[in-house]
Design a protein around this motif. Structure first.
Motif, PDB file in Angstrom:
ATOM      1  N   LEU A 153     -38.580 -37.524 -71.721  1.00 29.73           N
ATOM      2  CA  LEU A 153     -37.194 -37.841 -71.399  1.00 29.73           C
ATOM      3  C   LEU A 153     -36.977 -39.341 -71.352  1.00 29.73           C
ATOM      4  N   LEU A 154     -35.751 -39.720 -71.624  1.00 30.91           N
ATOM      5  CA  LEU A 154     -35.309 -41.082 -71.348  1.00 30.91           C
ATOM      6  C   LEU A 154     -34.880 -41.155 -69.883  1.00 30.91           C
ATOM      7  N   PRO A 155     -34.896 -42.331 -69.275  1.00 26.18           N
ATOM      8  CA  PRO A 155     -34.402 -42.446 -67.894  1.00 26.18           C
ATOM      9  C   PRO A 155     -32.988 -41.890 -67.775  1.00 26.18           C
ATOM     10  N   GLY A 156     -32.763 -41.057 -66.779  1.00 24.01           N
ATOM     11  CA  GLY A 156     -31.457 -40.423 -66.593  1.00 24.01           C
ATOM     12  C   GLY A 156     -31.324 -39.095 -67.307  1.00 24.01           C
ATOM     13  N   GLY A 157     -32.285 -38.772 -68.194  1.00 28.68           N
ATOM     14  CA  GLY A 157     -32.233 -37.508 -68.922  1.00 28.68           C
ATOM     15  C   GLY A 157     -32.654 -36.336 -68.048  1.00 28.68           C
ATOM     16  N   SER A 158     -32.461 -35.130 -68.564  1.00 21.67           N
ATOM     17  CA  SER A 158     -32.766 -33.933 -67.785  1.00 21.67           C
ATOM     18  C   SER A 158     -33.604 -32.961 -68.603  1.00 21.67           C
ATOM     19  N   ALA A 159     -34.558 -32.319 -67.938  1.00 14.45           N
ATOM     20  CA  ALA A 159     -35.380 -31.278 -68.544  1.00 14.45           C
ATOM     21  C   ALA A 159     -35.263 -30.015 -67.699  1.00 14.45           C
ATOM     22  N   THR A 160     -35.637 -28.874 -68.279  1.00 18.91           N
ATOM     23  CA  THR A 160     -35.631 -27.604 -67.561  1.00 18.91           C
ATOM     24  C   THR A 160     -37.061 -27.153 -67.315  1.00 18.91           C
ATOM     25  N   LEU A 161     -37.384 -26.939 -66.046  1.00 22.11           N
ATOM     26  CA  LEU A 161     -38.676 -26.364 -65.686  1.00 22.11           C
ATOM     27  C   LEU A 161     -38.472 -24.851 -65.547  1.00 22.11           C
ATOM     28  N   GLU A 162     -39.318 -24.061 -66.215  1.00 19.83           N
ATOM     29  CA  GLU A 162     -39.128 -22.608 -66.189  1.00 19.83           C
ATOM     30  C   GLU A 162     -40.448 -21.894 -65.911  1.00 19.83           C
ATOM     31  N   LEU A 163     -40.430 -21.046 -64.885  1.00 12.92           N
ATOM     32  CA  LEU A 163     -41.561 -20.179 -64.592  1.00 12.92           C
ATOM     33  C   LEU A 163     -41.188 -18.760 -65.006  1.00 12.92           C
ATOM     34  N   ILE A 164     -42.043 -18.133 -65.813  1.00 12.23           N
ATOM     35  CA  ILE A 164     -41.867 -16.726 -66.164  1.00 12.23           C
ATOM     36  C   ILE A 164     -42.946 -15.934 -65.447  1.00 12.23           C
ATOM     37  N   ALA A 165     -42.530 -15.098 -64.502  1.00 16.36           N
ATOM     38  CA  ALA A 165     -43.468 -14.290 -63.721  1.00 16.36           C
ATOM     39  C   ALA A 165     -43.899 -13.088 -64.544  1.00 16.36           C
ATOM     40  N   ARG A 166     -45.215 -12.885 -64.653  1.00 15.27           N
ATOM     41  CA  ARG A 166     -45.765 -11.790 -65.466  1.00 15.27           C
ATOM     42  C   ARG A 166     -46.748 -10.966 -64.642  1.00 15.27           C
ATOM     43  N   ASP A 167     -47.021  -9.745 -65.153  1.00 18.58           N
ATOM     44  CA  ASP A 167     -48.029  -8.912 -64.510  1.00 18.58           C
ATOM     45  C   ASP A 167     -49.388  -9.150 -65.165  1.00 18.58           C
ATOM     46  N   ALA A 168     -50.390  -8.369 -64.764  1.00 19.83           N
ATOM     47  CA  ALA A 168     -51.748  -8.588 -65.253  1.00 19.83           C
ATOM     48  C   ALA A 168     -51.892  -8.354 -66.745  1.00 19.83           C
ATOM     49  N   ALA A 169     -50.978  -7.584 -67.356  1.00 22.92           N
ATOM     50  CA  ALA A 169     -51.025  -7.339 -68.795  1.00 22.92           C
ATOM     51  C   ALA A 169     -50.159  -8.317 -69.573  1.00 22.92           C
ATOM     52  N   GLY A 170     -49.541  -9.284 -68.875  1.00 21.42           N
ATOM     53  CA  GLY A 170     -48.700 -10.275 -69.548  1.00 21.42           C
ATOM     54  C   GLY A 170     -47.252  -9.852 -69.698  1.00 21.42           C
ATOM     55  N   ASN A 171     -46.851  -8.698 -69.130  1.00 18.29           N
ATOM     56  CA  ASN A 171     -45.458  -8.266 -69.199  1.00 18.29           C
ATOM     57  C   ASN A 171     -44.590  -9.107 -68.275  1.00 18.29           C
ATOM     58  N   GLN A 172     -43.449  -9.566 -68.777  1.00 18.80           N
ATOM     59  CA  GLN A 172     -42.509 -10.293 -67.923  1.00 18.80           C
ATOM     60  C   GLN A 172     -41.915  -9.338 -66.898  1.00 18.80           C
TER      61      GLN A 172
END
Length: 355
Positions: A153-172
Motif C-alpha cells: 500500500l501507499l501511505p493512506g491506502g487501505s487493504a482488506t484482511l480476510e479470515l476464512i474459517a474452515r473445518d478439518a477437511a478444508g470446507n468453509q
C-alpha cells in the motif's frame, strides 16, 4: 355310500391344490417370503445431513417380489454414493442376518446432496433412493486461511484482511459466531486495523489503513483465543512504484522457434529503491515487431520480493517486442526486442523428393 362320499371329497381337494400350484406364488421353500427382488428392496439413511468427519447409517431392507421382508441374510450388498458436489466414504457392509444390511457414510467435502444407492447380488435397487447432504464440520485453526488484499500500500491506502474459517477437511464454515482477533507484528511499516466484520458465512474481514512507509508487517489471527496456524501473510506500506526506475530485463535477445526465454521485472520505488514485497498486478505483453514474429508468454510468477518472472516461447520466426503493465499502467520507454530464428534443420526429420 361311504366310498362314494370319500371320492367326492378327493375330487374337491385336488382342484384346489392344482390352483394353488399354478397361481405364481413366490413363497420360499419354507413357505415364507420368496427370493430377494432388487426392484422391491429399499435403501434408507438415518439422517438427511451429516457434518464433515461425522457418519450416518445406511440400511438396505431386502424384500421379495411381493414386497415382503425376506427375513434372512446371505446376499451380497454394496452401497455407493453418486451425484451432487458432496463427497464421503462408504464403509463395509454388515449382514445382520435378518434381511437387513448396514454400512456407514462418513462426510468429507461439503456440498449439495449425494444420492445413496445399492446393489444386491449385483442388481441395482430401483426404488426411490435417499440423499445425504454433507455440511462443514467444526472449526479447524490449521485449515483456516488468512489473506491480505492488496499486500502493498501507499501511505493512506487501505487493504482488506480476510479470515476464512474452515473445518478439518478444508470446507468453509457456513455460519459465523466465532470470536476473531486480527493484529500485525514485526516490520517497521505503520498502519491501523479496523473493526472485524462477521459475514455469517465463515468469512471475517477488517480494513487495514496504511500509515508510514516501512518494512513488511506480519498479519496474525486468533479465533476464540487460538492462533490460526496457516502461513501468515504480510502487508507493507511503501513508496509508489516508479515505472521509470523499475527494470524489465532478458538474459539475451535471440532465440529459435519453440525455444524459451526468461523475462524478469524488478519493481523499484520513486527513490529507486527495490521493492521487497509482491502482490502487485503485473502482466507481460508481447507484440509483433513488424516482420511476422510471434510468441507466447507463460503464467507469471510473483516471487513475493518485488520481482516477477515468466517465460517467452517463440512460435513464429521474426521479431517481437516486449513490455510490462504494472497495476494497470504500461511501463513504456524502450521496449525489449527479441529475434526469433527458425528452428535448425535436423537430418533425421528432413526428406528428399525425386520428381
Amino acid at each position: 355310500m361311504t366310498h362314494s362320499a370319500s371320492g367326492l371329497i378327493l375330487r374337491r381337494v385336488l382342484p384346489l391344490m392344482f390352483a394353488a400350484a399354478c397361481s405364481g406364488d413366490t413363497n420360499g421353500p419354507d413357505g415364507g417370503a420368496g427370493p430377494v427382488a432388487a426392484g422391491q428392496s429399499q435403501v434408507s439413511v438415518s439422517l438427511a445431513s451429516v457434518a464433515s468427519g461425522a457418519s450416518v447409517a445406511l440400511t438396505l431392507r431386502a424384500l421379495d417380489a411381493r414386497g415382503r421382508d425376506v427375513g434372512r441374510g446371505g446376499s451380497s450388498v454394496v452401497f455407493a454414493a453418486s451425484g451432487g458436489t458432496a463427497t464421503g466414504l462408504v464403509g463395509p457392509t454388515t449382514d445382520l442376518g435378518n434381511g437387513s444390511y448396514e454400512a456407514t457414510f462418513t462426510g468429507v467435502i461439503a456440498g449439495t446432496a449425494t444420492t445413496i444407492g445399492a446393489t444386491i447380488d449385483g442388481a441395482p435397487v430401483t426404488t426411490p433412493l435417499p440423499v445425504v447432504r454433507v455440511k462443514p464440520g467444526g472449526f479447524s485453526p490449521a485449515q483456516s486461511t488468512l489473506t491480505v488484499t492488496p499486500r502493498t500500500l501507499l501511505p493512506g491506502g487501505s487493504a482488506t484482511l480476510e479470515l476464512i474459517a474452515r473445518d478439518a477437511a478444508g470446507n468453509q464454515l457456513e455460519t459465523g459466531g466465532l470470536d476473531v482477533t486480527l493484529q500485525v507484528s514485526g516490520g517497521s511499516s505503520v498502519g491501523v486495523i479496523g473493526t472485524v466484520t462477521d459475514h455469517g458465512d465463515g468469512r471475517y474481514t477488517a480494513p487495514f489503513t496504511a500509515g508510514q512507509v516501512g518494512t513488511p508487517l506480519t498479519v496474525l489471527a486468533e479465533v476464540d483465543g487460538v492462533p490460526v496456524a496457516s502461513a501468515p501473510p504480510t502487508v507493507t506500506v511503501a513508496q509508489g512504484i516508479s515505472l521509470e526506475h523499475s527494470v524489465f530485463s532478458i538474459p539475451y535477445d535471440t532465440i529459435t522457434v519453440n525455444e524459451g526465454l526468461r523475462l524478469t521485472l524488478q519493481l523499484r520505488d520513486s527513490s529507486n529503491i527495490a521493492r521487497t514485497t509482491g502482490g502487485d498486478n503485473v502482466q507481460f505483453i508481447v507484440t509483433d515487431g513488424g516482420d511476422g514474429g510471434d510468441g507466447t508468454i507463460s503464467d507469471l510468477t510473483d516471487h513475493d520480493d518485488g520481482t516477477y518472472t515468466a517465460n517467452l516461447t517463440g512460435t513464429r520466426s521474426g521479431t517481437v517486442l516486449l513490455d510490462a503493465r504494472i497495476n494497470g499502467r504500461t511501463k513504456g520507454g524502450a521496449l525489449l526486442a527479441v529475434t526469433i530464428q527458425p528452428s535448425p534443420l535436423t537430418p533425421q526429420n528432413s526428406t528428399v523428393r525425386v520428381s
